[in-house]
Design an enzyme around this catalytic site. Structure first.
Site, PDB file in Angstrom:
ATOM      1  N   SER A  27     -25.032 -15.800  20.487  1.00 46.00           N
ATOM      2  CA  SER A  27     -24.373 -17.063  20.839  1.00 46.00           C
ATOM      3  C   SER A  27     -23.318 -17.473  19.829  1.00 46.00           C
ATOM      4  CB  SER A  27     -25.389 -18.217  20.882  1.00 46.00           C
ATOM      5  OG  SER A  27     -26.290 -18.054  21.913  1.00 46.00           O
ATOM      6  N   HIS A  58     -21.798 -17.220  25.775  1.00 44.17           N
ATOM      7  CA  HIS A  58     -21.936 -15.777  25.859  1.00 44.17           C
ATOM      8  C   HIS A  58     -20.916 -15.212  26.838  1.00 44.17           C
ATOM      9  CE1 HIS A  58     -25.753 -14.864  23.747  1.00 44.17           C
ATOM     10  NE2 HIS A  58     -26.017 -16.120  23.996  1.00 44.17           N
ATOM     11  N   HIS A  80     -31.207 -12.868  28.071  1.00 42.75           N
ATOM     12  CA  HIS A  80     -32.404 -13.328  27.361  1.00 42.75           C
ATOM     13  C   HIS A  80     -33.598 -13.360  28.295  1.00 42.75           C
ATOM     14  CE1 HIS A  80     -28.896 -15.115  25.460  1.00 42.75           C
ATOM     15  NE2 HIS A  80     -29.568 -15.159  24.331  1.00 42.75           N
ATOM     16  N   TYR A  82     -35.579 -15.732  28.712  1.00 43.08           N
ATOM     17  CA  TYR A  82     -35.721 -17.021  29.408  1.00 43.08           C
ATOM     18  C   TYR A  82     -34.848 -17.142  30.646  1.00 43.08           C
ATOM     19  CZ  TYR A  82     -31.537 -18.362  26.709  1.00 43.08           C
ATOM     20  OH  TYR A  82     -30.293 -18.407  26.148  1.00 43.08           O
ATOM     21  N   GLU A  83     -33.931 -16.176  30.854  1.00 39.09           N
ATOM     22  CA  GLU A  83     -33.072 -16.269  32.033  1.00 39.09           C
ATOM     23  C   GLU A  83     -33.812 -15.830  33.302  1.00 39.09           C
ATOM     24  OE1 GLU A  83     -28.834 -14.924  31.239  1.00 39.09           O
ATOM     25  OE2 GLU A  83     -29.751 -14.580  29.288  1.00 39.09           O
ATOM     26  N   ALA A 110     -28.255 -16.345  16.997  1.00 42.89           N
ATOM     27  CA  ALA A 110     -28.275 -17.675  16.397  1.00 42.89           C
ATOM     28  C   ALA A 110     -29.750 -18.073  16.318  1.00 42.89           C
ATOM     29  CB  ALA A 110     -27.502 -18.657  17.262  1.00 42.89           C
ATOM     30  N   MET A 205     -34.647 -16.962  20.282  1.00 42.84           N
ATOM     31  CA  MET A 205     -35.035 -16.587  21.648  1.00 42.84           C
ATOM     32  C   MET A 205     -34.524 -15.220  22.073  1.00 42.84           C
ATOM     33  SD  MET A 205     -34.158 -20.284  23.355  1.00 42.84           S
ATOM     34  CE  MET A 205     -34.516 -21.827  22.498  1.00 42.84           C
ATOM     35  N   SER A 206     -34.226 -14.345  21.119  1.00 45.61           N
ATOM     36  CA  SER A 206     -33.667 -13.042  21.522  1.00 45.61           C
ATOM     37  C   SER A 206     -34.080 -11.948  20.554  1.00 45.61           C
ATOM     38  CB  SER A 206     -32.140 -13.139  21.565  1.00 45.61           C
ATOM     39  OG  SER A 206     -31.621 -13.300  20.255  1.00 45.61           O
ATOM     40  N   ASN A 229     -29.342 -24.319  12.704  1.00 47.48           N
ATOM     41  CA  ASN A 229     -30.026 -25.618  12.562  1.00 47.48           C
ATOM     42  C   ASN A 229     -31.329 -25.444  11.787  1.00 47.48           C
ATOM     43  OD1 ASN A 229     -30.624 -24.296  15.390  1.00 47.48           O
ATOM     44  ND2 ASN A 229     -32.488 -25.398  14.812  1.00 47.48           N
ATOM     45  N   HIS A 241     -28.275 -27.005  22.355  1.00 47.53           N
ATOM     46  CA  HIS A 241     -27.488 -25.775  22.469  1.00 47.53           C
ATOM     47  C   HIS A 241     -26.055 -26.024  22.010  1.00 47.53           C
ATOM     48  CE1 HIS A 241     -26.470 -21.776  23.735  1.00 47.53           C
ATOM     49  NE2 HIS A 241     -25.625 -22.188  24.669  1.00 47.53           N
TER      50      HIS A 241
HETATM   51  N1  HPA Z   1     -35.227 -22.383  17.938  1.00 47.46           N
HETATM   52  C1  HPA Z   1     -35.130 -21.369  18.797  1.00 47.46           C
HETATM   53  N2  HPA Z   1     -33.987 -20.748  19.050  1.00 47.46           N
HETATM   54  C2  HPA Z   1     -32.881 -21.168  18.412  1.00 47.46           C
HETATM   55  C3  HPA Z   1     -32.919 -22.232  17.495  1.00 47.46           C
HETATM   56  C4  HPA Z   1     -34.157 -22.871  17.246  1.00 47.46           C
HETATM   57  O1  HPA Z   1     -34.273 -23.806  16.452  1.00 47.46           O
HETATM   58  N3  HPA Z   1     -31.645 -22.399  17.045  1.00 47.46           N
HETATM   59  C5  HPA Z   1     -30.876 -21.459  17.659  1.00 47.46           C
HETATM   60  N4  HPA Z   1     -31.623 -20.704  18.479  1.00 47.46           N
END
Ligand code: HPA
Length: 269
Positions: A27, A58, A80, A82-83, A110, A205-206, A229, A241
């Site tokens: 991302s 993406h 991903h 989750y998709e 990310a 998440m990847s 973050n 996001h």
């Molecule tokens: N958690 C999960 N996935 C993420 C995060 C997070 O804090 N930041 C960027 N992708």
């Protein structure tokens, strides 16, 4: 579906080169495509079996070109879990890269930080991972090759090479353990406290399914998290996001500098 070898031949013909290294861009990290020389972009839509990313931030194309002095294949955009709930969506694409002659796969993402000393904008080289999802991209694979060893999933030599590249590029890089969660909702503060007790330094998440697939295919793996973050509950603020997309380029600059340094070196792959 067309065979991986057939698609690989199409790619090599169109690009006029067959790279030995591929980089999956996470991302907000697609900027590296602009650093390639003699770049040829092929939309995933034209490549049978390549993912159809549905996530903003993406792109969806394979870009082949010279990074520094090394031919590389960049995957701008991934799919991903989750998709759609499938952990093996990247299998055909990675199989095609293998058929193309790729030997080293570099994964980027990310991620959220669980460490106070790793603020947003940091870059972390992944040295190991934790997957508690129960999902695995090799579920359903029938051969004995499915029992993939993961003791040194992240290549020790590459980890050392990237430490050196970071030093040479004068960019700071942390090292740590990445925990894979399904998303797409972010974690709760309690989940983050649990993840920290379990030994995670970053969470996202990847990447983990791709690492497993890559080791199954016999590819050497390196992986990097751009910290966008602090994880849930570490600050007073809610996660989004939007934040991932805005902050990713900050750490992305470090990542690009380090990759550029690595691939400018003699014999880098
Ligand atoms: N958690 C999960 N996935 C993420 C995060 C997070 O804090 N930041 C960027 N992708």
């Amino acid at each position: 579906m067309m065979r991986a070898e057939t698609i690989a031949k199409t790619i090599a013909d169109r690009a006029g080169m067959a790279p030995k290294a591929a980089i999956v861009l996470g991302s907000g990290l697609s900027g590296l495509t602009g650093k390639l020389q003699d770049a040829v972009a092929i939309p995933y839509a034209e490549l049978d079996g390549f993912p159809r990313p549905s996530v903003s931030g993406h792109a969806g194309e394979l870009v082949i070109g010279i990074l520094g002095r090394t031919p590389v294949a960049l995957m701008a955009g991934r799919s991903h879990f989750y998709e759609h709930g499938r952990a093996d969506v990247m299998r055909p694409a990675l199989g095609t890269l293998k058929a193309l002659g790729v030997e080293t796969l570099i994964l980027t993402n990310a991620a959220g930080s669980l460490r106070e000393d790793m603020p947003p904008g940091s870059l972390m080289q992944i040295t190991d991972h934790i997957s508690l999802l129960g999902a695995n991209p090799l579920i359903g694979e029938a051969s004995d090759q499915r029992f993939v060893g993961m003791t040194e999933a992240y290549d020790r030599v590459l980890i050392g090479d990237f430490r050196i590249a970071a030093e040479e590029a004068r960019r700071e890089i942390a090292e740590g353990v990445y925990m894979w969660v399904s998303g797409p909702s972010f974690e709760t503060p309690a989940e983050i406290r649990a993840a920290r007790i379990l030994g995670a330094d970053a969470i996202g998440m990847s990447t983990v399914p791709e690492v497993i697939l890559a080791r199954f295919l016999g590819l050497r793996v390196a992986a990097f998290s751009v910290i966008t973050n602090y994880a849930a509950g570490m600050t007073g603020r809610e996660l989004s996001h939007e934040e991932t997309k805005t902050v990713a380029p900050l750490g992305g600059e470090k990542l690009e500098a380090i990759l550029m340094r690595h691939f400018s070196g003699e014999g880098a792959r």
